[in-house]
Design a protein around this motif. Structure first.
Motif, mmCIF file in Angstrom:
data_model
loop_
_atom_site.group_PDB
_atom_site.id
_atom_site.type_symbol
_atom_site.label_atom_id
_atom_site.label_comp_id
_atom_site.label_asym_id
_atom_site.label_seq_id
_atom_site.Cartn_x
_atom_site.Cartn_y
_atom_site.Cartn_z
ATOM 1 N N GLY A 10 26.365 -21.681 2.603
ATOM 2 C CA GLY A 10 25.790 -23.007 2.442
ATOM 3 C C GLY A 10 26.354 -23.783 1.274
ATOM 4 N N ALA A 11 27.652 -23.736 1.095
ATOM 5 C CA ALA A 11 28.276 -24.449 -0.022
ATOM 6 C C ALA A 11 27.970 -25.940 0.048
ATOM 7 C CB ALA A 11 29.783 -24.219 -0.039
ATOM 8 N N ALA A 12 28.028 -26.497 1.242
ATOM 9 C CA ALA A 12 27.773 -27.931 1.385
ATOM 10 C C ALA A 12 26.325 -28.256 1.018
ATOM 11 C CB ALA A 12 28.070 -28.379 2.815
ATOM 12 N N ASP A 13 25.403 -27.365 1.372
ATOM 13 C CA ASP A 13 23.994 -27.592 1.045
ATOM 14 C C ASP A 13 23.753 -27.543 -0.458
ATOM 15 O OD1 ASP A 13 23.371 -27.845 3.688
ATOM 16 O OD2 ASP A 13 22.692 -25.778 3.909
ATOM 17 N N ARG A 14 24.390 -26.594 -1.103
ATOM 18 C CA ARG A 14 24.238 -26.509 -2.557
ATOM 19 C C ARG A 14 24.870 -27.692 -3.250
ATOM 20 N NH1 ARG A 14 26.384 -21.479 -2.048
ATOM 21 N NH2 ARG A 14 28.227 -22.163 -3.168
ATOM 22 N N GLN A 15 26.015 -28.049 -2.750
ATOM 23 C CA GLN A 15 26.872 -28.982 -3.458
ATOM 24 C C GLN A 15 26.487 -30.434 -3.182
ATOM 25 O OE1 GLN A 15 31.027 -27.781 -3.104
ATOM 26 N NE2 GLN A 15 31.499 -29.930 -2.954
#
Ligand SMILES: [Zn+2]
Length: 73
Positions: A10-15
Motif C-alpha cells: 500500500g505504498a500509494a495509500d501511505r504516500q
C-alpha cells in the motif's frame, strides 16, 4: 513493471502523493511502484509514466517522503 514479488504494502495509500510530481492520487487511480535506493531500498508510488529514476528525482522523492517541500528541478 511486472515484478509481483515486491512488498507493495500500500505504498500509494501511505504516500498519497506522487513521488515525482507531488500531485495527490485520486481514489482508484492507477499507480506504479518504483524502487530506489537511499542507503536502504525504498518503494515509492508514482503516476504511470512518471519516474523517479534519475539522481535528481531520487533526491526529490526522498525529500517528499520526509515531508519536506521539494525543490524539484
Ligand atoms: Zn505524478
Amino acid at each position: 513493471m511486472t515484478d509481483d514479488r515486491k512488498p507493495v504494502g500500500g505504498a500509494a495509500d501511505r504516500q498519497r502523493t506522487c513521488a515525482m510530481c507531488g500531485a495527490e492520487f485520486r481514489p482508484g487511480e492507477r499507480t506504479e511502484l518504483e524502487a530506489f535506493s537511499d542507503g536502504e531500498v525504498r518503494y515509492v508510488a508514482v503516476h504511470p509514466g512518471h519516474t523517479t529514476h534519475s539522481p535528481t528525482r531520487e533526491r526529490a522523492a526522498a525529500r517528499r517522503l520526509k515531508g519536506i517541500p521539494g525543490q524539484a528541478a
